[in-house]
Each structure stands twice: as structure tokens, then as C-alpha cells.
Design an enzyme around this catalytic site. Structure first.
Site, PDB file in Angstrom:
ATOM      1  N   TRP A  45       0.828  -1.216   0.000  1.00 65.40           N
ATOM      2  CA  TRP A  45       0.000   0.000   0.000  1.00 65.40           C
ATOM      3  C   TRP A  45       0.858   1.259   0.000  1.00 65.40           C
ATOM      4  O   TRP A  45       1.913   1.301   0.635  1.00 65.40           O
ATOM      5  CB  TRP A  45      -0.865  -0.027   1.268  1.00 65.40           C
ATOM      6  N   MET A  46       0.362   2.317  -0.663  1.00 62.87           N
ATOM      7  CA  MET A  46       0.996   3.645  -0.578  1.00 62.87           C
ATOM      8  C   MET A  46      -0.090   4.704  -0.398  1.00 62.87           C
ATOM      9  O   MET A  46      -1.130   4.617  -1.044  1.00 62.87           O
ATOM     10  CB  MET A  46       1.769   3.940  -1.863  1.00 62.87           C
ATOM     11  N   ASP A  48       0.189   9.085   1.207  1.00 66.49           N
ATOM     12  CA  ASP A  48       0.847  10.390   1.008  1.00 66.49           C
ATOM     13  C   ASP A  48       2.321  10.323   0.572  1.00 66.49           C
ATOM     14  O   ASP A  48       3.090   9.551   1.143  1.00 66.49           O
ATOM     15  CB  ASP A  48       0.876  11.200   2.311  1.00 66.49           C
ATOM     16  N   GLN A  64       4.088   7.177   2.456  1.00 64.05           N
ATOM     17  CA  GLN A  64       3.369   6.365   3.436  1.00 64.05           C
ATOM     18  C   GLN A  64       3.200   4.976   2.840  1.00 64.05           C
ATOM     19  O   GLN A  64       2.634   4.821   1.746  1.00 64.05           O
ATOM     20  CB  GLN A  64       1.996   6.987   3.714  1.00 64.05           C
ATOM     21  N   GLU A 227      -4.934  18.337   7.256  1.00 65.86           N
ATOM     22  CA  GLU A 227      -3.782  17.428   7.251  1.00 65.86           C
ATOM     23  C   GLU A 227      -2.733  17.955   6.269  1.00 65.86           C
ATOM     24  O   GLU A 227      -3.013  18.829   5.443  1.00 65.86           O
ATOM     25  CB  GLU A 227      -4.211  16.034   6.765  1.00 65.86           C
TER      26      GLU A 227
HETATM   27  C1  FRU Z   1      -3.309  11.922   5.048  1.00 64.66           C
HETATM   28  C2  FRU Z   1      -2.968  11.167   6.320  1.00 64.66           C
HETATM   29  C3  FRU Z   1      -2.014  11.972   7.174  1.00 64.66           C
HETATM   30  C4  FRU Z   1      -1.353  10.923   8.008  1.00 64.66           C
HETATM   31  C5  FRU Z   1      -1.240   9.784   7.039  1.00 64.66           C
HETATM   32  C6  FRU Z   1      -1.381   8.438   7.649  1.00 64.66           C
HETATM   33  O1  FRU Z   1      -3.669  11.110   3.989  1.00 64.66           O
HETATM   34  O2  FRU Z   1      -4.139  10.856   7.022  1.00 64.66           O
HETATM   35  O3  FRU Z   1      -2.632  12.991   7.916  1.00 64.66           O
HETATM   36  O4  FRU Z   1      -0.115  11.335   8.506  1.00 64.66           O
HETATM   37  O5  FRU Z   1      -2.264   9.963   6.082  1.00 64.66           O
HETATM   38  O6  FRU Z   1      -1.093   7.425   6.738  1.00 64.66           O
END
Ligand code: FRU
Length: 501
Positions: A45-46, A48, A64, A227
């Protein structure tokens, strides 16, 4: 039967069989919907993009990442590198979860002045530790900010012993630090999303942080949590104008997650927005969490995650999920007395062009572009310029009758992307839909760039003033492009095939 010819035949069969199997394997390896020119992790999975930083000729993209599953889970920082922002090479995972929690979004800087004492030109990552165990117990302090550094250009990382560097004051959503060097005061500024506003902190050394100011309560779009923020200056005719990006989940212009921004002034302490206007960096359903690279000087290069939290976990791919957008260069435009951020694909996209077809002065009506330029195969860039603002559509389709229609509606003065008949749409009710964006320019001439990949289209209209991103999942890749214009001639079309390898 002649024994030699039988022997020869056996040899031929033996040689032939493996060739056929290899060819089938190759075919099977090309997973459906795996983009050609957008970054995706090989597996897992990916979400941010994180920690984007330019150093020594290399663009680093962290992200991420849940390496063990194609749905969101324990977050790591994946890593990819590129020298041109188009061809990406996935690298080993950079940051793993630790005792303080999983690794949520954040940024990276090059500590040119060695303010932290980690070493000259240390690459320092500033990220959120998310402690899911605490969250379950109902704690409001599950998110804290931590740092890690690398002295070998992002290959290996050491977490700072004094983590977290910014403890949580009791705010449930306290995350996604974006750090930049503020030259006039020789200090670091951290822009942090704190539930429904932004909090700015400063630090001399990336380790000790002090609150400077807050921005955003009651200003801008607020139907979801704030965010992934970003603060940076852009030049406008020699004047420094500050842009504050705030990602919002949910409540975007086309539903779900989206990127808004403010334009104003920053004096090293506080950000003041010039007005209360709500602005969107991308109006499409599938751009989120977009922020910029650090250490690129005056150039501001941005990239987003090409999905939407409404359905990101259930889109129909198997071994991996999600891609990034194409990297985009940001610039300021003044429309009336308002500053707006325009974004267009980075110029290095041209490096991926393998073949271009050009046509000029196309009469109104239907124009079968693939009949002239050849079938679409892989990714492409379509440049279109229109003599007058007249309605037009561009249809991408396959021989199953599946299609995505992109266009401009003159009566409503808006661009649109209609993916209601795009292929696999049943995984989520709202996925099939027609998404719109206002035309913000008031020039008589429309120009448009489409970046088309096998599972996405990105629209950049009027020099990137209106931008839209949309994903789709046809049962067979689209091969045909048809353009229909109403009343007016199309001045020119240019279709370039793009190859990242
Ligand atoms: C945004 C978010 C961020 C958080 C991350 C977690 O898409 O919710 O705020 O750090 O994804 O994966």
C-alpha cells in the site's frame, strides 16, 4: 520417419516451448492498471508522498507505505529516487515503526549549516509518530513529532535518541510536520496540522521547538480534518508571496479528500492570508496530500497522492494500491487582483516523449485522433489549443465500449471529467460520476494539457490555473482518442507518447 528430422523436431519443440512460456509470463507480469509513467510501489500500500527533498542531483520521494498488505496499515516510509522526476527507482524502506509508534507523514530537509549537529549536509526527516495502542485507549496524545537523520543520502537512517522532539499538548489530530529553513531569522519553521487549524513552530536546531502562532480557525474549507500542510514563498514579479497548502479530508470540491491553499504573507512568526477565498490546487476527485520538495531553490515542485480516502482501500488493483500524480511545477498567476497558484507537469516530462503527432486547424465536429496518430499504447501527453472558448470533448475508450470523457462546457464555463462508464466502477457507489471544475482564466483562448496513463488522467487547463486529476479502471486499456469540438476550429493538437523506461 527420418530419425534426424525427428531429433531436430524435438530440439525445436524444446526450444520453442520455453519461449512461449516466457512470453506468457511477461504478459502476466504486466499487471492491469499498473501505470507506465507514475510512481507506484512494487507491492503493498501507498498513500501520502513524504519527505521530498532534492540533494546532489537526486530527487528523493518517501511515501506512506504498508509493505505487507495492499491496504492501509502500520505505516513505514517507503523510498524512491529519480534524477528527472519521471523515472523512479524504488529503494529499500527508509523508516520502520518503533516504540513511539508507526511513521506517519512528514518532510525532510538538508541541514546545510549542521544546526542539529548530526553532520554536514545531513538529511533530516521530521515525521509524526502515531501510537495506535494509545489511540485505542482513548488517549488524545497518540501523535507526536520525531526526527531521524541520514548521512548517506537517504540509504540508512538513525532515529534521534531524544524523540519525540515535539510532544502532544492534547490534540487528537496533531501531525504531518513540514519543515523549512527561514533564512532571515536563521531558524527552522515547522508547519503542523493541528485538527482544524495550523500551528507554526520554530527551532534553531530541529530538536527544540517553540510555538510561534496559529492560523486557520474559521478560514477556508473546514468540512473535514486539516492534514499535510506546506508553507513556502513563490515569486511574483520580484515580490515574495507566501503560499500555505492545507490538505482537507473530507470536503473537497468533488467530494472526499482534496488540497486547498491560501495566499498571503509570512514574517517568520505568523501567516496572514490576503483574503478568505477558498482555493483548490486540484479540483479532480483523485489528488490528495500534495506538498512540495525541499532544497530546490526558487523552483517549487509539487507531487500528490492519486487517490481519495473515500475508496482508496478498495480500488481494483491487487498487489499494490495507489500511484503518485505526475510531479508538477508551481507558479503564481494574478487573475484580477487575486493571486492564484498554477501547476503544470515538470518540464522533464519531455524526456519521456518517444513519438509526437501534430495536427493544426481542425474543423468543428468529430476528429478521430487515433485513426491519424495511431492507437494509444502506454502513457501519452495531449496538448490542445483552441482558438476560442467553445465546448469540446476528448474521449478515451476501448473496444469494450468503456470510456472516460474529458471536456469543457462553454455554457457552464467549466471543465469536466466523466468516468461513469469507465470500466470497473462498482467497488464504490460514488466512484462512477461526472466531476467538474470552474474555468478560472478569462482569456479568449483555451489551452489544455492532458497527461494520460492507463489508469489516470490529469488535466491542466489555461497554463495550469484549473487542474483536475482522476483515476479509472477499464477492463482493457484505452486505445482510442476521439475529439469533438462544437462550432469552432481547434488551432492545434499534439499527441506525444510517453515512455518512462
Ligand atoms: C493523510 C494522512 C495523514 C497521516 C497519514 C497516515 O492522507 O491521514 O494525515 O499522517 O495519512 O497514513
Amino acid at each position: 520417419m527420418n530419425p534426424i528430422s525427428f531429433f531436430q523436431r524435438m530440439i525445436m519443440i524444446l526450444l520453442f516451448v520455453p519461449t512461449v512460456i516466457t512470453a506468457q509470463d511477461d504478459h502476466a507480469e504486466r499487471e492491469p492498471h499498473r501505470p507506465f509513467i507514475h510512481f507506484t510501489p512494487k507491492k503493498g500500500w501507498m498513500n501520502d508522498p513524504n519527505g521530498m527533498v532534492y540533494y546532489n542531483g537526486t530527487y528523493h520521494l518517501f511515501f506512506q507505505h504498508n509493505p505487507d498488505s495492499a491496504v492501509w496499515g502500520p505505516m513505514h516510509w517507503g523510498h524512491a529516487t529519480s534524477t528527472d522526476l519521471v523515472r523512479w527507482k524504488e529503494q529499500p524502506i527508509a523508516l520502520y515503526p518503533d516504540a513511539l509508534g508507526t511513521i506517519f507523514s512528514g518532510s525532510a530537509v538538508i541541514d546545510v549549516h549542521n544546526t542539529a549537529g548530526f553532520g554536514n549536509n545531513a538529511m533530516v526527516a521530521i515525521y509524526t509518530n502515531h501510537n495506535a495502542a494509545m489511540k485505542k485507549e482513548g488517549f488524545e496524545k497518540a501523535e507526536t513529532q520525531s526526527i531521524a537523520y541520514s548521512l548517506d543520502e537517504g540509504k540508512t537512517w538513525t532515529k534521534y535518541k531524544g524523540n519525540p522532539v515535539l510532544p502532544n499538548p492534547g490534540i487528537r489530530d496533531f501531525r504531518d510536520p513540514k519543515v523549512m529553513w527561514y533564512e532571515p531569522d536563521q531558524k527552522w519553521i515547522m508547519t503542523l496540522a493541528t485538527l482544524d487549524h495550523i500551528t507554526f513552530y520554530s527551532s534553531p536546531d530541529l530538536k527544540n521547538w517553540k510555538e510561534e502562532s496559529r492560523f486557520g480557525k474559521g478560514i477556508g474549507a473546514h468540512s473535514g480534518v486539516w492534514e499535510c500542510p506546506d508553507l513556502f514563498p513563490l515569486d511574483y514579479e520580484g515580490k515574495k508571496i507566501w503560499v500555505l497548502i492545507v490538505n482537507l479530508n473530507r470536503g473537497g470540491p468533488n467530494g472526499g479528500s482534496a488540497t486547498q491553499y491560501f495566499v498571503g504573507d509570512f514574517d517568520g512568526v505568523a501567516f496572514k492570508s490576503f483574503d478568505t477565498q477558498i482555493r483548490w490546487l486540484d479540483y479532480g476527485p483523485d489528488e490528495y496530500a500534495g506538498i512540495t520538495w525541499s532544497n530546490t531553490g526558487d523552483r517549487k515542485i509539487w507531487i500528490g497522492w492519486m487517490s481519495n480516502w473515500k475508496y482508496a482501500n478498495i480500488v481494483p488493483t491487487k498487489n499494490w494500491r495507489s500511484a503518485t500524480t505526475i510531479a508538477r511545477e508551481l507558479r503564481l498567476i494574478k487573475a484580477g487582483n487575486q493571486y492564484m497558484v498554477a501547476s503544470e507537469p515538470v518540464k522533464t516530462l519531455e524526456k519521456a516523449v518517444s513519438k509526437t503527432f501534430n495536427a493544426t486547424h481542425i474543423r468543428p465536429g468529430n476528429y478521430n485522433l487515433s485513426a491519424k496518430a495511431g492507437k494509444l499504447s502506454g502513457a501519452a501527453k495531449l496538448d490542445l489549443s483552441h482558438t476560442h472558448t467553445a465546448s469540446f470533448t476528448i474521449t478515451l475508450s476501448n473496444d469494450l465500449g468503456e470510456q472516460v470523457v474529458i471536456g469543457y462546457d462553454r455554457d457552464k464555463n467549466e471543465y469536466f471529467i466523466d468516468r461513469s462508464k469507465s470500466g470497473k466502477v462498482d467497488f464504490k457507489k460514488e466512484f462512477a460520476g461526472r466531476y467538474t471544475a470552474p474555468r478560472l482564466a478569462n482569456t479568449p483562448l483555451i489551452d489544455l494539457i492532458l497527461v494520460i496513463d492507463n489508469a489516470s488522467v490529469e488535466l491542466f487547463a489555461d497554463g495550469g490555473l484549473t487542474t483536475m486529476t482522476s483515476i479509472f479502471f477499464p477492463n482493457k486499456d484505452y486505445t482510442d482518442i476521439n475529439i469533438t469540438t462544437i462550432n469552432k476550429n481547434l488551432k492545434s493538437i499534439s499527441l506525444s507518447q510517453l515512455k518512462a523506461e
